[in-house]
Scaffold this motif. Structure first.
Motif, PDB file in Angstrom:
ATOM      1  N   GLY A  64      -6.747  16.850  -5.016  1.00 16.35           N
ATOM      2  CA  GLY A  64      -6.619  17.278  -3.631  1.00 16.35           C
ATOM      3  C   GLY A  64      -5.946  16.287  -2.717  1.00 16.35           C
ATOM      4  N   VAL A  65      -5.226  15.325  -3.281  1.00 17.48           N
ATOM      5  CA  VAL A  65      -4.592  14.266  -2.483  1.00 17.48           C
ATOM      6  C   VAL A  65      -3.152  14.652  -2.144  1.00 17.48           C
ATOM      7  N   GLY A  66      -2.788  14.524  -0.861  1.00 19.48           N
ATOM      8  CA  GLY A  66      -1.429  14.830  -0.439  1.00 19.48           C
ATOM      9  C   GLY A  66      -0.529  13.622  -0.348  1.00 19.48           C
ATOM     10  N   ALA A  67      -1.118  12.422  -0.293  1.00 21.12           N
ATOM     11  CA  ALA A  67      -0.325  11.189  -0.215  1.00 21.12           C
ATOM     12  C   ALA A  67      -1.153  10.031  -0.741  1.00 21.12           C
ATOM     13  N   VAL A  68      -0.468   9.021  -1.261  1.00 21.75           N
ATOM     14  CA  VAL A  68      -1.113   7.819  -1.789  1.00 21.75           C
ATOM     15  C   VAL A  68      -0.501   6.596  -1.120  1.00 21.75           C
ATOM     16  N   VAL A  69      -1.368   5.700  -0.654  1.00 20.65           N
ATOM     17  CA  VAL A  69      -0.931   4.397  -0.144  1.00 20.65           C
ATOM     18  C   VAL A  69      -1.539   3.333  -1.057  1.00 20.65           C
ATOM     19  N   HIS A  70      -0.670   2.566  -1.706  1.00 19.30           N
ATOM     20  CA  HIS A  70      -1.125   1.585  -2.700  1.00 19.30           C
ATOM     21  C   HIS A  70      -0.993   0.181  -2.119  1.00 19.30           C
ATOM     22  N   LEU A  71      -2.139  -0.384  -1.715  1.00 18.45           N
ATOM     23  CA  LEU A  71      -2.165  -1.700  -1.068  1.00 18.45           C
ATOM     24  C   LEU A  71      -2.870  -2.759  -1.900  1.00 18.45           C
ATOM     25  N   ALA A  72      -3.451  -2.376  -3.030  1.00 28.79           N
ATOM     26  CA  ALA A  72      -4.269  -3.305  -3.796  1.00 28.79           C
ATOM     27  C   ALA A  72      -3.426  -4.453  -4.348  1.00 28.79           C
ATOM     28  N   GLY A  73      -4.016  -5.641  -4.390  1.00 28.46           N
ATOM     29  CA  GLY A  73      -3.332  -6.792  -4.971  1.00 28.46           C
ATOM     30  C   GLY A  73      -4.120  -8.070  -4.781  1.00 28.46           C
ATOM     31  N   GLU A  74      -4.110  -8.928  -5.778  1.00 29.19           N
ATOM     32  CA  GLU A  74      -4.756 -10.237  -5.722  1.00 29.19           C
ATOM     33  C   GLU A  74      -4.111 -11.077  -4.620  1.00 29.19           C
ATOM     34  N   PRO A  75      -4.911 -11.731  -3.751  1.00 28.19           N
ATOM     35  CA  PRO A  75      -4.320 -12.598  -2.730  1.00 28.19           C
ATOM     36  C   PRO A  75      -3.443 -13.686  -3.353  1.00 28.19           C
ATOM     37  N   VAL A  76      -2.309 -13.941  -2.709  1.00 25.43           N
ATOM     38  CA  VAL A  76      -1.385 -14.960  -3.224  1.00 25.43           C
ATOM     39  C   VAL A  76      -1.965 -16.350  -3.014  1.00 25.43           C
ATOM     40  N   PHE A  77      -2.520 -16.584  -1.825  1.00 26.24           N
ATOM     41  CA  PHE A  77      -3.094 -17.890  -1.531  1.00 26.24           C
ATOM     42  C   PHE A  77      -4.607 -17.820  -1.625  1.00 26.24           C
ATOM     43  N   GLY A  78      -5.197 -18.915  -2.008  1.00 19.75           N
ATOM     44  CA  GLY A  78      -6.648 -18.989  -2.180  1.00 19.75           C
ATOM     45  C   GLY A  78      -6.948 -19.918  -3.329  1.00 19.75           C
TER      46      GLY A  78
END
Length: 306
Positions: A64-78
């Protein structure tokens, strides 16, 4: 995209994801996030939650999804820039995008979402001195450039599936809630702030509200596809950023951070601070996007409450 369509957000518990989810819900959109926790804290009622392992997306999460926003990711700094950390940076972006697109491909064509907005980063361009870089510029060199190229290649595999795909090349996000700005501001508050290296490197930044606005526009406007530089038009050098931050916090900026120290501490990731990227948000400007925060100093004042 119809306002009735559900938006799936990966990375919804992060800095950008939380603000995006709140914005979508305020506009009356149905939102589903994917999280390792079944009950992530801090979300208003009405936000649906699907669980995942950070890589493979269950098929039911896309129902039932009309759009996907993919923001996941390991932080670069830390963590220290060890080989395992760099592998996590790559896997959390490239492997998760490969797996997400594979999940889209497994759906019948009529069940696939209309739009896929995938985060990328201005690291795509490498370090390019004073050259003005719009979305037509070629990729650069270095670890993060290589990650971004592979990341975007994985996202592009959604296009042959009939899914409009937008790749958001995001600059340094300035926000009061967290992210890079509080870390950058801390030594300035202590009177220990200064330029990094010679300070001549260009510093591409974007206000969090504008990043959310760009993402919302990419979801809704069918003209938006391909690469989008998600940076403010008021690009500055590191020295100019340093002066503006010192002025906002009313602190001195006399103590530079030597480039050699940055390279010693960050290794392959040092280019994120020492590299020069004079990024132009040409795609957004040409499509009529009006930046709410186009200039640096007012953005810093708003974000830091100064």
């Amino acid at each position: 995209m119809s306002s009735a369509q559900r938006v799936l957000v990966t990375g919804g518990t992060g800095l950008v994801g939380r603000r995006l989810v709140a914005s979508l819900r305020a506009a009356g959109r149905a939102v589903r996030i994917v999280s390792r926790s079944r009950e992530p804290a801090g979300f208003a009622a009405g936000v649906e939650v699907a669980t995942w392992d950070g890589r493979d997306l269950p098929r039911e999460a896309l129902a039932g999804v009309g759009a996907v926003v993919h923001l996941a990711g390991e932080p670069v700094f830390g963590p220290l820039p060890t080989a395992p950390h760099k592998q996590r940076i790559r896997a959390s972006r490239v492997d998760s995008t490969d797996a997400l697109v594979a999940s889209l491909a497994a759906l019948p064509a009529h069940e696939r979402p209309d739009c896929f907005v995938c985060a990328s980063a201005v690291g795509y361009y490498g370090s390019r001195g004073d050259a003005a870089l719009d979305e037509s510029a070629s990729p650069g060199d270095g670890f993060l450039a290589e990650v971004c190229v592979a990341w975007e290649r994985a996202a592009l595999a959604a296009e042959p599936l009939g899914v409009r795909t937008v790749r958001m090349r995001i600059g340094i996000v300035l926000a009061r809630e967290g992210g890079a700005l509080p870390r950058i501001a801390m030594p300035f508050r202590l009177g220990l702030g200064g330029r990094i290296g010679d300070g001549r490197q260009w510093f591409p930044w974007v206000a969090l509200d504008d990043l959310v606005g760009l993402t919302r526009t990419a979801l809704d406007d069918p003209r938006w596809s391909g690469a989008v530089n998600a940076v403010a038009p008021g690009v500055v050098t590191n020295a100019e950023f340093t002066r503006a931050l010192g002025a906002v916090l009313a602190r001195p900026t006399w103590l530079p951070l030597p480039a050699a120290a940055v390279r010693l501490a960050l290794g392959d990731l040092s280019d994120e601070l020492l590299g020069s990227r004079r990024i132009v948000p040409r795609a957004a400007l040409d499509r009529g996007y009006s930046f709410a925060s186009p200039e640096l100093e007012p953005t810093l004042r708003a974000a830091l409450g100064a």
